[in-house]
Design a protein around this motif. Structure first.
Motif, PDB file in Angstrom:
ATOM      1  N   ASP A   9       0.705  -1.268  -0.030  1.00 11.47           N
ATOM      2  CA  ASP A   9      -0.113  -0.092  -0.076  1.00 11.47           C
ATOM      3  C   ASP A   9       0.930   1.287  -0.033  1.00 11.47           C
ATOM      4  O   ASP A   9       0.614   2.279  -0.740  1.00 11.47           O
ATOM      5  CB  ASP A   9      -0.916  -0.157   1.313  1.00 11.47           C
ATOM      6  N   VAL A  10       2.008   1.360   0.614  1.00 13.77           N
ATOM      7  CA  VAL A  10       2.816   2.215   0.842  1.00 13.77           C
ATOM      8  C   VAL A  10       3.492   2.488  -0.685  1.00 13.77           C
ATOM      9  O   VAL A  10       3.583   3.958  -1.111  1.00 13.77           O
ATOM     10  CB  VAL A  10       4.139   2.185   1.681  1.00 13.77           C
ATOM     11  N   VAL A  11       3.935   1.485  -1.239  1.00 16.02           N
ATOM     12  CA  VAL A  11       4.396   1.948  -2.719  1.00 16.02           C
ATOM     13  C   VAL A  11       3.185   2.212  -3.586  1.00 16.02           C
ATOM     14  O   VAL A  11       3.625   3.230  -4.393  1.00 16.02           O
ATOM     15  CB  VAL A  11       4.909   0.388  -3.187  1.00 16.02           C
ATOM     16  N   ARG A  12       2.141   1.680  -3.566  1.00 18.23           N
ATOM     17  CA  ARG A  12       1.034   2.143  -4.431  1.00 18.23           C
ATOM     18  C   ARG A  12       0.563   3.933  -4.050  1.00 18.23           C
ATOM     19  O   ARG A  12       0.438   4.661  -5.139  1.00 18.23           O
ATOM     20  CB  ARG A  12      -0.261   1.377  -4.026  1.00 18.23           C
ATOM     21  N   ARG A  13       0.726   4.220  -2.844  1.00 22.49           N
ATOM     22  CA  ARG A  13       0.196   5.609  -2.647  1.00 22.49           C
ATOM     23  C   ARG A  13       1.219   6.506  -3.060  1.00 22.49           C
ATOM     24  O   ARG A  13       1.090   7.597  -3.688  1.00 22.49           O
ATOM     25  CB  ARG A  13       0.130   5.668  -1.042  1.00 22.49           C
ATOM     26  N   LEU A  14       2.758   6.183  -2.982  1.00 20.45           N
ATOM     27  CA  LEU A  14       3.674   6.793  -3.375  1.00 20.45           C
ATOM     28  C   LEU A  14       3.532   7.060  -5.031  1.00 20.45           C
ATOM     29  O   LEU A  14       3.800   8.074  -5.633  1.00 20.45           O
ATOM     30  CB  LEU A  14       5.088   6.454  -3.038  1.00 20.45           C
ATOM     31  N   ARG A  15       3.459   5.797  -5.467  1.00 19.44           N
ATOM     32  CA  ARG A  15       3.223   5.900  -7.027  1.00 19.44           C
ATOM     33  C   ARG A  15       2.308   6.676  -7.645  1.00 19.44           C
ATOM     34  O   ARG A  15       2.296   7.621  -8.667  1.00 19.44           O
ATOM     35  CB  ARG A  15       3.066   4.319  -7.419  1.00 19.44           C
ATOM     36  N   GLU A  16       0.956   6.693  -6.785  1.00 24.71           N
ATOM     37  CA  GLU A  16      -0.092   7.426  -7.105  1.00 24.71           C
ATOM     38  C   GLU A  16       0.080   9.022  -7.078  1.00 24.71           C
ATOM     39  O   GLU A  16      -0.700   9.702  -7.734  1.00 24.71           O
ATOM     40  CB  GLU A  16      -1.293   7.160  -6.382  1.00 24.71           C
ATOM     41  N   ALA A  17       1.058   9.088  -6.149  1.00 25.18           N
ATOM     42  CA  ALA A  17       1.410  10.546  -5.845  1.00 25.18           C
ATOM     43  C   ALA A  17       2.518  11.144  -6.838  1.00 25.18           C
ATOM     44  O   ALA A  17       2.980  12.350  -6.844  1.00 25.18           O
ATOM     45  CB  ALA A  17       1.774  10.866  -4.422  1.00 25.18           C
ATOM     46  N   GLY A  18       3.037  10.193  -7.821  1.00 26.99           N
ATOM     47  CA  GLY A  18       3.922  10.581  -8.801  1.00 26.99           C
ATOM     48  C   GLY A  18       5.381  10.126  -8.685  1.00 26.99           C
ATOM     49  O   GLY A  18       6.163  10.605  -9.438  1.00 26.99           O
ATOM     50  N   TYR A  19       5.500   9.640  -7.714  1.00 27.06           N
ATOM     51  CA  TYR A  19       6.944   9.219  -7.257  1.00 27.06           C
ATOM     52  C   TYR A  19       7.203   7.777  -7.613  1.00 27.06           C
ATOM     53  O   TYR A  19       6.393   6.929  -7.851  1.00 27.06           O
ATOM     54  CB  TYR A  19       7.289   9.263  -5.848  1.00 27.06           C
ATOM     55  N   GLN A  20       8.571   7.462  -7.807  1.00 25.69           N
ATOM     56  CA  GLN A  20       8.911   6.102  -7.947  1.00 25.69           C
ATOM     57  C   GLN A  20       8.977   5.538  -6.533  1.00 25.69           C
ATOM     58  O   GLN A  20       9.442   6.271  -5.436  1.00 25.69           O
ATOM     59  CB  GLN A  20      10.530   6.054  -8.260  1.00 25.69           C
ATOM     60  N   ALA A  21       8.881   4.282  -6.407  1.00 23.83           N
ATOM     61  CA  ALA A  21       8.541   3.733  -5.175  1.00 23.83           C
ATOM     62  C   ALA A  21       9.042   2.118  -5.480  1.00 23.83           C
ATOM     63  O   ALA A  21       8.276   1.600  -6.221  1.00 23.83           O
ATOM     64  CB  ALA A  21       7.595   3.696  -4.274  1.00 23.83           C
ATOM     65  N   LEU A  22       9.977   1.362  -4.911  1.00 23.22           N
ATOM     66  CA  LEU A  22      10.138  -0.050  -4.719  1.00 23.22           C
ATOM     67  C   LEU A  22      10.402  -0.647  -3.501  1.00 23.22           C
ATOM     68  O   LEU A  22      10.985   0.175  -2.535  1.00 23.22           O
ATOM     69  CB  LEU A  22      11.302  -0.193  -5.682  1.00 23.22           C
ATOM     70  N   TRP A  23      10.189  -1.938  -3.257  1.00 14.82           N
ATOM     71  CA  TRP A  23      10.803  -2.722  -2.342  1.00 14.82           C
ATOM     72  C   TRP A  23      12.136  -2.701  -2.216  1.00 14.82           C
ATOM     73  O   TRP A  23      12.806  -2.971  -3.484  1.00 14.82           O
ATOM     74  CB  TRP A  23      10.253  -3.828  -2.139  1.00 14.82           C
ATOM     75  N   PRO A  48      12.099  13.159   2.187  1.00 14.71           N
ATOM     76  CA  PRO A  48      11.656  12.891   3.496  1.00 14.71           C
ATOM     77  C   PRO A  48      10.311  13.681   3.672  1.00 14.71           C
ATOM     78  O   PRO A  48       9.279  13.200   4.268  1.00 14.71           O
ATOM     79  CB  PRO A  48      12.832  12.878   4.266  1.00 14.71           C
ATOM     80  N   GLU A  49      10.486  14.949   3.660  1.00 12.68           N
ATOM     81  CA  GLU A  49       9.159  15.835   3.854  1.00 12.68           C
ATOM     82  C   GLU A  49       8.202  15.717   2.936  1.00 12.68           C
ATOM     83  O   GLU A  49       7.030  15.833   3.353  1.00 12.68           O
ATOM     84  CB  GLU A  49       9.774  17.323   3.799  1.00 12.68           C
ATOM     85  N   GLU A  50       8.328  15.167   1.610  1.00  9.86           N
ATOM     86  CA  GLU A  50       7.235  14.617   0.926  1.00  9.86           C
ATOM     87  C   GLU A  50       6.543  13.435   1.398  1.00  9.86           C
ATOM     88  O   GLU A  50       5.433  13.437   1.264  1.00  9.86           O
ATOM     89  CB  GLU A  50       7.780  14.617  -0.509  1.00  9.86           C
ATOM     90  N   VAL A  51       7.259  12.390   1.684  1.00  9.41           N
ATOM     91  CA  VAL A  51       6.969  11.386   2.364  1.00  9.41           C
ATOM     92  C   VAL A  51       6.066  11.465   3.555  1.00  9.41           C
ATOM     93  O   VAL A  51       4.846  11.070   3.699  1.00  9.41           O
ATOM     94  CB  VAL A  51       7.866  10.325   2.700  1.00  9.41           C
ATOM     95  N   GLN A  52       6.643  12.523   4.367  1.00 11.70           N
ATOM     96  CA  GLN A  52       5.775  12.932   5.643  1.00 11.70           C
ATOM     97  C   GLN A  52       4.430  13.765   5.157  1.00 11.70           C
ATOM     98  O   GLN A  52       3.126  13.463   5.683  1.00 11.70           O
ATOM     99  CB  GLN A  52       6.515  13.744   6.480  1.00 11.70           C
ATOM    100  N   ARG A  53       4.524  14.319   3.983  1.00 11.29           N
ATOM    101  CA  ARG A  53       3.207  15.019   3.604  1.00 11.29           C
ATOM    102  C   ARG A  53       1.999  13.976   3.124  1.00 11.29           C
ATOM    103  O   ARG A  53       1.016  14.293   3.133  1.00 11.29           O
ATOM    104  CB  ARG A  53       3.427  16.025   2.429  1.00 11.29           C
ATOM    105  N   HIS A  54       2.570  12.598   2.631  1.00 10.94           N
ATOM    106  CA  HIS A  54       1.630  11.964   2.159  1.00 10.94           C
ATOM    107  C   HIS A  54       1.285  10.989   3.041  1.00 10.94           C
ATOM    108  O   HIS A  54       0.165   9.896   2.474  1.00 10.94           O
ATOM    109  CB  HIS A  54       2.194  11.344   0.826  1.00 10.94           C
TER     110      HIS A  54
END
Length: 450
Positions: A9-23, A48-54
């Protein structure tokens, strides 16, 4: 929601926000091996601050290094937790100010650059759980299939960045039954002496994890072959070459015997027991005497206890761990003549909280030496037959009872309490009146001697 589901779910939400995200890292390795990861790490190009925002619930565990812990919805006792780290490259100053464990600074970078700064190829892979796709910039898949542990890039550079990686190499190779690639092993041998820049606590933690593995003996052999035992545990080196068996028919050396004991402990072994097994005969080289027909090692268990204490203090082990290790080392021969032992003496030992570990050590030591384990089975039988109250009954009298007899605390005070306790455990007295009668008899005998 499980931790794995939350990590997806963390990967999905970051990707939906337009970021790369991988295990990333160990969880990818474990999934590839069909194992259940202990935890999941996510790598991303989000700052980091963008992760905190999402994410609503986060803990900034390492903002300077781009690391944020993201907490999921609580399910049961614990909320799932995923470490999210920004892709980065580590920077080490050229003037030697690095502590040998951590980078001096980091530069946020790309997925490939992030993979190249990691320790070993099998830990440098990424996985896309949404597309079920492995991303491997470092050849980790091939090395894992070949059962090989290889440093990423220049091994000497990787170990210079973090000296603890030398110990981690042995621990990972032991845990996953991997061979250490030649250049990686050579770099460890060349740099083994530098491991001392790492804190004693971190060294102890790596060794703690290594010694509880079922293949712990192979791990110790690797530490020896790579030169790390000479730096971290020089106390055990004299076991190499010390002959076992009769002078006329030696059967290997003491190191081989100790490695067999480690192997025979079994898979579910505590760290204090494994460390005590490693050190149980460490006193032998210091007290060895050879006669024409045998070797003797009188009092080696007491000498070994002192050596073990030095090691535990050096590694800054907890008081609880240290006391258990010392007790096991000192008592590792104690039960060999159990059938001739006084009942009171035996009960005190069987009532000790470490008795199951002591019996496991006795069993492994006997089997490694080709001796019978009858003494272990006898103790286990007694533990089934005797209740906790049989082993450790409430005292019949206390110091307050002696004080009421106008006795002053001192050597006689303790001698009387010990005599009563011994008689109670032997079963020769069972009441407080009998205990006080015994005290009176002792006092009268003492007066007659005076």
């Amino acid at each position: 929601m499980t931790e794995r589901e939350f990590a997806i779910d963390v990967v999905r939400r970051l990707r939906e926000a337009g970021y790369q995200a991988l295990w990333a890292g160990g969880c990818v390795r474990d999934e590839f091996l069909g194992l259940t990861p202990k935890d999941y790490d996510v790598a991303t190009d989000a700052r980091p601050e963008e992760v905190q925002r999402h994410f609503r619930h986060t803990v900034a565990v390492g903002m300077a290094f781009g690391v944020i812990n993201v907490l999921g919805p609580r399910s049961g006792e614990k909320a799932p937790e995923v470490e999210v780290a920004t892709f980065r490259s580590d920077v080490f100053d050229s003037d030697g100010r690095s502590d040998g464990r951590h980078p001096d600074s980091v530069v946020f970078s790309s997925a490939q650059e992030d993979a190249l700064r990691r320790d070993f190829t099998i830990n440098g892979m990424f996985f896309d759980p949404l597309e079920n796709k492995l991303i491997d910039y470092v050849g980790g898949r091939e090395d894992l299939q070949a059962r090989l542990l290889r440093a990423i890039g220049n091994p000497a550079a990787r170990f210079a960045e973090d000296k603890l990686r030398m110990l981690r190499a042995v621990r990972i190779a032991t845990g996953f039954d991997l061979a250490i690639e030649g250049a990686t092993a050579e770099a460890i041998q060349d740099m083994a002496g530098e491991i001392t820049v790492v804190s004693a606590e971190r060294i102890a933690e790596e060794l703690r994890r290594l010694l509880v593995y079922p293949r712990r003996a192979r791990g110790m052999d690797l530490l020896y072959d790579l030169g790390l035992v000479a730096v971290l545990l020089p106390d055990v080196l004299p076991m190499k070459g010390l002959p076992q068996g009769l002078p006329s028919a030696p059967c290997g050396d003491l190191w081989d015997h100790v490695m067999r004991v480690l192997d025979l402990l079994g898979p579910e072994t505590s760290f204090p027991l494994a460390l005590a097994a490693l050190l149980h005969d460490v006193g032998k080289p210091r007290v060895q005497v050879r006669t024409p027909d045998r070797y003797t090692f009188h009092m080696h268990e007491h000498v070994g206890r002192r050596v073990a204490e030095d090691i535990c203090l050096r590694w800054k082990l907890s008081n609880v761990e240290r006391e258990r290790v010392l007790w096991l080392v000192e008592k590792h021969q104690f039960l060999s003549d159990v059938r001739q032992m006084r009942t009171s003496k035996l009960k005190v030992t069987l009532a000790h909280p470490g008795i199951r570990e002591l019996l496991a050590l006795h069993r492994a030591d006997a089997l490694a030496s080709g001796r019978t384990t009858d003494h272990v089975e006898y103790c286990e039988q007694l533990l089934r037959e005797w209740t906790e109250t049989d082993l450790n009954p409430p005292p019949l009298i206390t110091g307050h009872d002696l004080a009421r007899l106008r006795l002053q605390p001192g050597p006689l005070f303790k001698e009387l309490l010990d005599a009563v306790r011994e008689a109670q455990l032997e079963g020769t007295i069972t009441t407080s009146k009998q205990a006080l009668d015994l005290v009176q008899q002792r006092l009268e005998a003492s007066a007659d001697r005076g």
